[in-house]
Scaffold this motif. Sequence first.
Motif, short mmCIF file in Angstrom:
data_model
loop_
_atom_site.label_atom_id
_atom_site.label_comp_id
_atom_site.label_asym_id
_atom_site.label_seq_id
_atom_site.Cartn_x
_atom_site.Cartn_y
_atom_site.Cartn_z
N UNK A 67 4.75 29.84 36.42
CA UNK A 67 5.78 29.68 37.45
C UNK A 67 6.45 28.32 37.25
N UNK A 68 7.76 28.28 37.44
CA UNK A 68 8.51 27.03 37.31
C UNK A 68 8.84 26.52 38.72
N UNK A 69 8.41 25.29 38.99
CA UNK A 69 8.56 24.70 40.32
C UNK A 69 9.76 23.77 40.35
N UNK A 70 10.61 23.95 41.36
CA UNK A 70 11.81 23.14 41.50
C UNK A 70 11.88 22.57 42.91
N UNK A 71 12.78 21.57 43.11
CA UNK A 71 12.80 20.90 44.41
C UNK A 71 13.64 21.59 45.47
N UNK A 72 14.61 22.41 45.02
CA UNK A 72 15.46 23.06 46.03
C UNK A 72 16.14 24.28 45.43
N UNK A 73 16.72 25.07 46.30
CA UNK A 73 17.40 26.29 45.85
C UNK A 73 18.62 25.96 44.98
N UNK A 74 19.16 24.77 45.16
CA UNK A 74 20.31 24.35 44.34
C UNK A 74 19.95 24.32 42.85
N UNK A 75 18.67 24.20 42.56
CA UNK A 75 18.21 24.15 41.16
C UNK A 75 18.12 25.53 40.51
N UNK A 76 18.07 26.57 41.33
CA UNK A 76 17.82 27.91 40.78
C UNK A 76 18.81 28.26 39.66
N UNK A 77 20.09 27.94 39.90
CA UNK A 77 21.11 28.37 38.94
C UNK A 77 21.02 27.59 37.61
N UNK A 78 20.25 26.52 37.57
CA UNK A 78 20.05 25.81 36.30
C UNK A 78 19.16 26.61 35.36
N UNK A 79 18.25 27.39 35.96
CA UNK A 79 17.21 28.06 35.15
C UNK A 79 17.31 29.58 35.18
N UNK A 80 18.12 30.11 36.11
CA UNK A 80 18.23 31.56 36.24
C UNK A 80 19.69 31.99 36.32
N UNK A 81 19.95 33.22 35.92
CA UNK A 81 21.30 33.80 36.05
C UNK A 81 21.24 35.04 36.93
N UNK A 82 22.40 35.54 37.31
CA UNK A 82 22.48 36.76 38.13
C UNK A 82 21.58 36.68 39.37
N UNK A 83 21.65 35.57 40.06
CA UNK A 83 20.80 35.39 41.24
C UNK A 83 21.38 36.22 42.39
N UNK A 84 20.63 37.23 42.86
CA UNK A 84 21.18 38.09 43.91
C UNK A 84 21.47 37.29 45.18
N UNK A 85 22.49 37.75 45.87
CA UNK A 85 22.90 37.18 47.15
C UNK A 85 21.71 37.01 48.10
N UNK A 86 20.86 38.04 48.15
CA UNK A 86 19.76 37.98 49.12
C UNK A 86 18.75 36.89 48.75
N UNK A 87 18.63 36.58 47.48
CA UNK A 87 17.74 35.49 47.08
C UNK A 87 18.34 34.15 47.50
N UNK A 88 19.62 33.98 47.23
CA UNK A 88 20.31 32.75 47.63
C UNK A 88 20.10 32.50 49.12
N UNK A 89 20.34 33.56 49.89
CA UNK A 89 20.26 33.45 51.35
C UNK A 89 18.84 33.13 51.81
N UNK A 90 17.91 33.93 51.28
CA UNK A 90 16.52 33.80 51.71
C UNK A 90 15.98 32.42 51.34
N UNK A 91 16.21 32.00 50.10
CA UNK A 91 15.68 30.72 49.63
C UNK A 91 16.34 29.55 50.36
N UNK A 92 17.63 29.71 50.67
CA UNK A 92 18.32 28.65 51.39
C UNK A 92 17.77 28.53 52.81
N UNK A 93 17.54 29.68 53.44
CA UNK A 93 17.03 29.66 54.82
C UNK A 93 15.60 29.15 54.88
#
Length: 331
Positions: A67-93
């Motif tokens: 598992x890759x550990x990051x400090x915030x949801x803003x980091x997700x797009x650095x390491x992943x692509x095609x991030x579903x809307x529901x993931x963005x929302x859920x992780x942000x909340x």
Amino acid sequence: MRAFYFVMAHTAIIGTDISKAAQILFDGGLVAVPTETVYGLAANALMPEAVIKIFTAKGRPAFDPLIVHVKSVAEFSKYAVEIPEQVQKMAAQLGPAPITYVLKKRSLVPDLVTSGLDTVGLRIPNHPLTLALLENLDFPLAAPSANPFGYVSPTTAAHVAQQLGSKIDYILDGGSCTVGLESTIIDFTGPIPTVLRLGGFSPENLRAFLGPNFQIAEHSTSQPKAPGMLSAHYAPSKPLYLDDLELRIKQFGKEKVGCLVFQKKRPEIPSVQQLVLSKSGDLNEAARNLFAALRAFETMPVDCIVAEYLPTDGLGAAINDRLKRAAFHHQ
Ligand code: TXA
Ligand code: MG
């Protein structure tokens, strides 16, 4: 005068020095880090020569991704692509939470980390020390649980030191883990979100974010989708049995049976051989105590452990899942 010779195994230093931990990680070393779930064995996720040390220290097979550990949801797009809307929302909340989001990976993430998969598990750990550490780093942390492969996960710095102390450079001591079960792993790369591993985020809580549209994978033990799903993955060294106390008393004698109970000790065996997960019947408290309890039986003068199943709501199903795995060899 008699000379005393001490042969001391190299033991990792335990402390709370974030700059020291950051320096070691920057230099390609290994640091055990606290999270709310269990302690992780961390290395710079973008440095394969550091990541390989994790596999060596744990005795972990290379087919089991990290598992890759990051400090915030803003980091997700650095390491992943095609991030579903529901993931963005859920992780942000949710922010930091006991959840691992499996997403399509970017090529920046080394194949060694993901065992050659085209997906990566991303997680924001909810622990102030580790979040502060991540703030000090310009790379993410690859971290499996900080235990030898196949053993119970550590929930204190001392657990890590006992088993891996000689193999790692520093242990960041963040106290006892507040959740006590590994993260809930959810694969968001298929047609519907699929829970690959039940964990510290309950299905009820998931439903609040995802609605009814998610599934919990049936685990295959020979072809695990998440190799943490290998049976017998949480095994303590004494045989663990589920729900057959009478039989084990006959087999081992009542002085040699340890009992892991949810709320109430059993009258059939001596009280000192029993550990209660939560007197008040609180499943969160039971989760918090589970792995430390399994470890505690190791030093008790008993020859086997009998555990009882817990109610299946909240974190109960995840706890039962760990118990079943711990018992697998002995059914
Ligand atoms: O709570 C946790 O998840 C802890 C803390 C340290 O974050 N970590 C943890 O790591 O439990 P580990 O390595 O013991 O278990 C991680 C599981 C493994 O079973 C692995 O197969 C699965 O996550 N995993 C990692 N990346 C994956 C991916 N891309 N697809 C499917 N499963 C993945
Ligand atoms: Mg593990």
